[in-house]
Design a protein around this motif. Structure first.
Motif, PDB file in Angstrom:
ATOM      1  N   LEU A  81       0.826  -1.204   0.000  1.00  0.00           N
ATOM      2  CA  LEU A  81       0.000   0.000   0.000  1.00  0.00           C
ATOM      3  C   LEU A  81       0.861   1.256   0.000  1.00  0.00           C
ATOM      4  CD1 LEU A  81      -2.770   1.321   0.104  1.00  0.00           C
ATOM      5  CD2 LEU A  81      -2.741   1.090   2.601  1.00  0.00           C
ATOM      6  N   ARG A  82       1.953   1.259   0.775  1.00  0.00           N
ATOM      7  CA  ARG A  82       2.823   2.438   0.790  1.00  0.00           C
ATOM      8  C   ARG A  82       3.458   2.682  -0.571  1.00  0.00           C
ATOM      9  NH1 ARG A  82       4.127   4.951   5.610  1.00  0.00           N
ATOM     10  NH2 ARG A  82       4.927   6.508   4.165  1.00  0.00           N
ATOM     11  N   ASP A  83       3.830   1.607  -1.260  1.00  0.00           N
ATOM     12  CA  ASP A  83       4.384   1.763  -2.612  1.00  0.00           C
ATOM     13  C   ASP A  83       3.357   2.378  -3.555  1.00  0.00           C
ATOM     14  OD1 ASP A  83       6.780   0.710  -1.807  1.00  0.00           O
ATOM     15  OD2 ASP A  83       6.374  -1.320  -2.536  1.00  0.00           O
ATOM     16  N   ILE A  84       2.116   1.924  -3.426  1.00  0.00           N
ATOM     17  CA  ILE A  84       1.047   2.468  -4.277  1.00  0.00           C
ATOM     18  C   ILE A  84       0.803   3.933  -3.941  1.00  0.00           C
ATOM     19  CG2 ILE A  84      -1.420   2.312  -4.805  1.00  0.00           C
ATOM     20  CD1 ILE A  84      -1.181  -0.727  -4.266  1.00  0.00           C
ATOM     21  N   GLU A  85       0.816   4.262  -2.653  1.00  0.00           N
ATOM     22  CA  GLU A  85       0.545   5.639  -2.223  1.00  0.00           C
ATOM     23  C   GLU A  85       1.601   6.602  -2.717  1.00  0.00           C
ATOM     24  OE1 GLU A  85      -1.778   4.608   1.980  1.00  0.00           O
ATOM     25  OE2 GLU A  85       0.313   5.251   1.993  1.00  0.00           O
ATOM     26  N   GLN A  86       2.837   6.137  -2.881  1.00  0.00           N
ATOM     27  CA  GLN A  86       3.904   7.031  -3.331  1.00  0.00           C
ATOM     28  C   GLN A  86       3.605   7.625  -4.694  1.00  0.00           C
ATOM     29  OE1 GLN A  86       6.377   8.022  -1.303  1.00  0.00           O
ATOM     30  NE2 GLN A  86       5.327   6.720   0.180  1.00  0.00           N
ATOM     31  N   GLU A  87       2.865   6.916  -5.512  1.00  0.00           N
ATOM     32  CA  GLU A  87       2.508   7.412  -6.838  1.00  0.00           C
ATOM     33  C   GLU A  87       1.336   8.389  -6.786  1.00  0.00           C
ATOM     34  OE1 GLU A  87       4.379   6.645  -9.404  1.00  0.00           O
ATOM     35  OE2 GLU A  87       5.607   5.400  -8.080  1.00  0.00           O
ATOM     36  N   GLY A  88       0.694   8.492  -5.643  1.00  0.00           N
ATOM     37  CA  GLY A  88      -0.462   9.375  -5.522  1.00  0.00           C
ATOM     38  C   GLY A  88      -1.745   8.625  -5.843  1.00  0.00           C
ATOM     39  N   LEU A  89      -2.793   8.904  -5.085  1.00  0.00           N
ATOM     40  CA  LEU A  89      -4.074   8.215  -5.271  1.00  0.00           C
ATOM     41  C   LEU A  89      -5.183   9.165  -5.709  1.00  0.00           C
ATOM     42  CD1 LEU A  89      -4.015   5.983  -2.050  1.00  0.00           C
ATOM     43  CD2 LEU A  89      -3.341   5.332  -4.359  1.00  0.00           C
ATOM     44  N   SER A  90      -4.831  10.364  -6.135  1.00  0.00           N
ATOM     45  CA  SER A  90      -5.861  11.343  -6.472  1.00  0.00           C
ATOM     46  C   SER A  90      -6.703  10.927  -7.666  1.00  0.00           C
ATOM     47  CB  SER A  90      -5.228  12.717  -6.723  1.00  0.00           C
ATOM     48  OG  SER A  90      -4.222  12.640  -7.714  1.00  0.00           O
ATOM     49  N   TRP A  91      -6.212   9.989  -8.464  1.00  0.00           N
ATOM     50  CA  TRP A  91      -6.995   9.481  -9.590  1.00  0.00           C
ATOM     51  C   TRP A  91      -8.301   8.867  -9.102  1.00  0.00           C
ATOM     52  CZ3 TRP A  91      -6.152  10.525 -14.516  1.00  0.00           C
ATOM     53  CH2 TRP A  91      -6.853   9.814 -15.487  1.00  0.00           C
ATOM     54  N   ILE A  92      -8.284   8.296  -7.903  1.00  0.00           N
ATOM     55  CA  ILE A  92      -9.490   7.711  -7.325  1.00  0.00           C
ATOM     56  C   ILE A  92     -10.535   8.803  -7.073  1.00  0.00           C
ATOM     57  CG2 ILE A  92     -10.395   6.541  -5.268  1.00  0.00           C
ATOM     58  CD1 ILE A  92      -7.732   5.012  -5.159  1.00  0.00           C
ATOM     59  N   SER A  93     -10.082   9.976  -6.615  1.00  0.00           N
ATOM     60  CA  SER A  93     -11.023  11.086  -6.409  1.00  0.00           C
ATOM     61  C   SER A  93     -11.669  11.496  -7.729  1.00  0.00           C
ATOM     62  CB  SER A  93     -10.299  12.277  -5.779  1.00  0.00           C
ATOM     63  OG  SER A  93      -9.877  11.972  -4.462  1.00  0.00           O
ATOM     64  N   LEU A  94     -10.907  11.420  -8.816  1.00  0.00           N
ATOM     65  CA  LEU A  94     -11.468  11.720 -10.133  1.00  0.00           C
ATOM     66  C   LEU A  94     -12.593  10.738 -10.459  1.00  0.00           C
ATOM     67  CD1 LEU A  94     -11.258  13.321 -12.810  1.00  0.00           C
ATOM     68  CD2 LEU A  94      -9.621  11.619 -13.585  1.00  0.00           C
ATOM     69  N   GLU A  95     -12.387   9.454 -10.127  1.00  0.00           N
ATOM     70  CA  GLU A  95     -13.419   8.435 -10.355  1.00  0.00           C
ATOM     71  C   GLU A  95     -14.694   8.765  -9.582  1.00  0.00           C
ATOM     72  OE1 GLU A  95     -14.391   3.978  -8.664  1.00  0.00           O
ATOM     73  OE2 GLU A  95     -12.314   4.694  -8.646  1.00  0.00           O
ATOM     74  N   ILE A  96     -14.543   9.131  -8.311  1.00  0.00           N
ATOM     75  CA  ILE A  96     -15.730   9.369  -7.470  1.00  0.00           C
ATOM     76  C   ILE A  96     -16.430  10.672  -7.840  1.00  0.00           C
ATOM     77  CG2 ILE A  96     -16.520   9.606  -5.091  1.00  0.00           C
ATOM     78  CD1 ILE A  96     -15.512   6.813  -5.803  1.00  0.00           C
ATOM     79  N   LEU A  97     -15.665  11.700  -8.211  1.00  0.00           N
ATOM     80  CA  LEU A  97     -16.270  12.995  -8.555  1.00  0.00           C
ATOM     81  C   LEU A  97     -17.234  12.889  -9.729  1.00  0.00           C
ATOM     82  CD1 LEU A  97     -13.165  15.349  -8.146  1.00  0.00           C
ATOM     83  CD2 LEU A  97     -15.277  15.441  -6.804  1.00  0.00           C
ATOM     84  N   ALA A  98     -17.067  11.859 -10.563  1.00  0.00           N
ATOM     85  CA  ALA A  98     -17.963  11.679 -11.717  1.00  0.00           C
ATOM     86  C   ALA A  98     -19.401  11.448 -11.278  1.00  0.00           C
ATOM     87  CB  ALA A  98     -17.469  10.495 -12.553  1.00  0.00           C
TER      88      ALA A  98
END
Length: 941
Positions: free
Chosen positions: A710-727
């Motif tokens: 999870l920490r490795d994934i977080e290093q790349e940033g997770l803001s793309w998920i917010s883009l998914e939900i904002l739709a």
């Protein structure tokens, strides 16, 4: 070492500050060898590993010297035998340590400079002639030097150094700076000057005039450097890794403000290593970290290269009126210029009557000309200005985005300036000077330029002042892109060259929006990063690491935060996520993962620090529909009421600037996350929180591996998920009211027999409404194994009601005993409470050495809460009641423990009166303690 350094004699004191009698008399050269050598390397490393509070205790045992002289028989002011002629200056908690050190090293008076024992401050030694014969002048000289330092570097000197017997602890600093050729400091009488200035401070006009004189002086020297083509940056411009010499020049020029940027470029251009972008970066660095208050070092450097650094001579032009011949000659020259600019003689407006019907501003050959009293004046010979946008924020404050077309450059330059800068010829010139553009403009000419620019059409744009949701347009702003959630799906809006995005509104009209201004060093925060991870996949990772019961409520809270404005609109409140847990429990890891969904990294504030109310409000108002994480919450926090305002959606009230009657508010637009080791003591504040206790401490191997992934994934940033939900905003807007009502009514029915505070129910309904909608419509999957909307509702009600009752139980059972075990768990985690010394296990019983534990508890309680703890008898009665023993008279008795200092051979012979035995499993379930953690760490069972 230089012979000069052997002429100063000091006392060395070995054994710490309690030692008053000198151990030896040494020279300054000896002291430098002790500092630069290995003698104090280990002690310095150990000291800096301690917390600040413990550093003070450890530091007191260090050896020290008295730089200002020798003493006998003991270190007292009255026992001064001989003044050394040295004064030591202390600078505590220095920001930008390396850059500050570099600037102090450039001072001609710096004889010695090294780092303080804590590693966060500096110590500077200065030679003062005459003090050996007149030691009584020590304090006067100290005050004079302190003022000199403040005026030259903006640094405050620790006033305690004015004592001639001041002790200076010895430290290891291999980079200690020594200048054996340093100039002696001569008395300047600065205190009297400051007093006179305080009595009659300079007028604004005088300040402006003084600044102008300094700039004129620097400009004259720069022009002499250019005339001689002298590279004063030296080899340090490129060869030195730190570019220290070049950075010193940048510090000097930064004292002139933005106009200094152009001068810095001009002297840097003389190096064959010159690079425009790097020069700008170096100047920006200097602006952020400069200590110089004047460019004095620039003159010093230029002088060493043989440059004349005298002030430019005063103009000796006659004040007499120019002759008719001179006027005719000047007009002829202007005519020649206009022939080149405008073409033929017939095109030039040479009569006043004709001028009335013509433009007063002309753009020709990439230059800009303005009609003066009698002639055309060239105000910019290589660029033209256009207004691209006029922006206005929610406070009706305007800004202007100017498009500057520069001769020889393909792409235009876009400059954003405030309305105040746009209305001042001087400020506009200074702004453009930062981009190496010379604008010869007066306020009268500026009026002509306005008329010309305003005739052209340019769009209006709304200035967006904060990241996140923009309520007027519905657009969500990241630091690098914007998202328009209206319609069938999200539309990523790319800002143009001047930071403007164009969004489509619900009625198909368009609106221009100016991106929020973000400092370069923080531009990577709150940015939209590319990715493929979905919300469901992120939630699965979170569950793997922290287990479902700990992950579900925080994951739902994030969804509520992303649409906080809709929750507040329908329910008038926004709950606070409060995660409580001990060290290594995972609460901070969960909070960090939530923040990474907005590409934030860490907590914005540590609440143990001395935060100010305006500072906290500022960070709480910088984003909208996002998360604000604050760590280390303590009970009786001075700004607890302010944090509570995040729930009530109330702003921070302050007086308006330049007004004796008006008030203004700074509103809060984002949801608050708090992490703490303690349960909130204030029931009013606690009821506004969504309480999530993170009890589990020991992670399995699978959890540890999942955490690393999870920490490795977080290093790349997770803001793309917010883009998914904002739709899904339109879907949520349509269903939010019904979802909240359904959840609230069912939750209320589920917990009605336990009668919790109503606010706990409404808080849970607020947090679950958004995920409930998204789960029902199949937009997310929270790992429910259900069929149909009714089952989904029942599952959410089950999750919510359990959390409500858990918080209700904690709040209603907040007793002296619960506080006792809460603090004991904290002391166990920090190592202040040890097995076999303070407690030991016998089956499911835990034997408590109550007399020792009460001492630890009472001390810690006073530190945390600032008041008296519960007395011994109260705790004893609650312990007896908790165990429900049939024989309370024998509950407290003699129990054998391992003594403080003893080997295993005598362990069984030591017994402690007033001890007791309690059921460990019952304590763990009720109070969340875990005192077996270190056994598992050691591989014990």
């Amino acid at each position: 070492m230089s012979e000069r350094l052997n002429q100063y004699f000091l006392n060395l004191f070995k054994g710490g500050i309690k030692i008053k009698k000198p151990t030896a008399t040494i020279t300054l050269a000896d002291a430098i060898e002790l500092i630069s050598g290995p003698t104090y390397e280990m002690a310095t490393r150990e000291l800096r590993n301690f917390e600040p509070e413990l550093q003070k205790v450890f530091k007191a045992d260090l050896d020290y010297v008295t730089f200002s002289g020798t003493f006998s028989p003991s270190r007292q002011v009255g026992n001064l035998q001989k003044h050394s002629g040295l004064i030591c200056l202390d600078f505590d908690k220095v920001a930008n340590m390396w850059e500050t050190r570099l600037q102090l090293q450039a001072d001609p008076h710096t004889l010695l400079l090294f780092t303080s024992p804590s590693g966060t401050g500096l110590k500077m030694v200065v030679d003062v002639p005459g003090l050996a014969d007149e030691p009584e002048r020590h304090k006067g000289f100290f005050a004079d030097i302190a003022i000199y330092i403040r005026q030259t570097y903006g640094l405050d000197v620790d006033a305690s150094g004015s004592d001639v017997s001041r002790a200076c602890f010895l430290v290891h600093d291999p980079s200690v700076f020594v200048n054996a050729e340093a100039e002696s400091y001569l008395y300047r009488g600065l205190a009297l000057e400051e007093h006179q200035k305080a009595k009659k401070p300079p007028t604004e006009a005088q300040v402006i005039k003084n600044a102008s004189n300094v700039y004129t002086h620097v400009l004259a020297v720069v022009e002499r450097i250019e005339a001689g083509q002298v590279n004063i940056t030296g080899d340090e411009y490129h060869n030195n890794v730190a570019h220290t010499g070049w950075l010193i020049l940048a510090f000097c020029m930064s004292t002139l403000g933005e106009p200094g940027r152009d001068l810095f470029h001009r002297i840097s251009q003389l190096s064959d290593k010159y690079d425009t972008a790097k020069t700008d970066e170096k100047f920006d660095e200097a602006v952020a970290k400069c200590r110089f208050t004047t460019p004095w070092k620039f003159f010093d450097i230029a002088k060493k290269y043989g440059i004349d650094v005298s002030k430019p001579g005063k103009s000796k032009k006659s004040k007499a009126e120019p002759s008719k011949a001179e006027i005719t000659d000047k007009a002829a020259k202007m005519g020649q210029i206009m022939d080149m600019v405008l073409g033929t003689q017939e095109n030039k407006p040479d009569q006043e009557e004709e001028r009335k019907y013509m433009e007063t501003v002309r753009y020709k050959d990439r230059g800009m000309w303005i009609w003066g009293t009698k002639n055309w004046i060239c105000v910019a010979n290589n660029f033209q200005i256009f207004v691209k946008y006029c922006t206005e924020d929610e406070n009706e404050e305007k800004t202007w985005i100017l498009e500057v077309v520069i001769q020889g450059r393909k792409a235009p330059l876009y400059v954003e300036i405030s309305h105040e800068e746009f209305c001042s010829a001087t400020k506009l010139k200074n702004k453009l000077a930062g981009h190496r553009l010379a604008l010869k403009l007066t306020d009268a000419y500026l009026g002509e330029l306005w008329q010309h620019l305003f005739r052209m059409s340019f769009p209006q744009a709304s200035k967006v002042s904060r990241l996140g949701h923009h309520p007027e347009s519905g657009v969500f702003f990241f630091s690098n892109k914007a998202v328009n959630g209206r319609g069938d799906g999200p539309l990523v809006l790319e800002p143009d060259e001047f930071g403007i995005v164009t969004a489509k509104m619900a009625d198909d009209t368009t609106i221009c929006l100016s991106m929020p201004i973000i400092k370069k060093k923080r531009a990577h925060l709150f940015s939209l990063t590319p990715g493929v991870l979905t919300y469901n996949e992120w939630f699965s990772h979170l569950v793997e690491v922290h287990k479902y019961d700990n992950a579900i409520i925080p994951a739902c809270f994030y969804l509520m935060a992303l649409f906080r404005d809709l929750i507040v609109k329908h329910t008038s409140a926004s709950p606070i996520l409060y995660m409580k847990g001990g060290a290594s429990s995972g609460k901070s890891s969960i909070a960090r993962s939530l923040c990474r969904l907005f590409n934030l990294h860490e907590a914005v504030a540590n609440l143990k620090s001395n935060n100010t109310a305006p500072g906290l409000v500022r960070v709480m108002s910088q984003t909208s529909n996002a998360l604000i994480w604050m760590d280390e919450f303590l009970n009786d926090h001075p700004h607890e009421g302010l944090l509570q305002s995040a729930y009530d959606d109330n702003g921070y009230i302050k007086a308006e600037e330049n007004s004796s009657h008006g008030i203004d508010t700074v509103d809060i637009y984002s949801a608050l996350v708090l992490t703490s080791n303690y349960v909130p003591a204030n029931p009013i504040f606690f009821s506004r929180c969504l309480f999530v206790p993170i009890v589990e401490q020991q992670k399995t191997d699978a959890q540890v591996e999942a955490f690393a992934r999870l920490r490795d994934i977080e290093q790349e940033g997770l803001s793309w998920i917010s883009l998914e939900i904002l739709a899904h905003r339109p879907l949520i807007e349509t269903n939010i009211k019904q979802a909240y009502d359904d959840l609230y009514n069912h939750l209320k029915e589920a917990v009605r027999h336990d009668k919790p505070v109503e606010r706990l129910i409404s808080n849970m309904a607020r947090v679950l409404s958004i995920p409930y909608i998204l789960q029902v419509y199949g937009k997310i999957q929270l790992q429910f194994e259900v069929e149909g909307d009714d089952d989904i509702l029942a599952t959410f009600v089950d999750i919510g009601s359990k959390a409500i009752l858990r918080q209700h139980q904690v709040q209603s059972e907040k007793t002296a005993l619960s506080e006792f075990f809460e603090l004991m768990q904290n002391q166990y985690e920090t190592g202040w409470m040890q097995e076999d010394l303070h407690f030991r296990f016998v089956g499911d019983l835990v034997y408590l050495r109550f007399p020792s534990l009460y001492t630890i508890y009472s001390q810690r309680y006073r530190q945390v809460f600032g008041k008296a703890p519960a007395d011994r008898d109260t705790l004893k009665q609650e312990m007896i009641a908790f165990e429900g023993t049939d024989n309370p008279d024998e509950f407290f008795k003699n129990i054998r423990f391992k003594p403080d200092i003893a080997d295993d051979a005598v362990r069984s012979t030591k017994s402690v009166s007033g001890s007791c035995a309690m059921t460990y499993s019952k304590l763990a379930d009720t109070f969340g303690i875990d005192w077996r953690a270190r056994r598992i760490e050691r591989g014990e069972r």
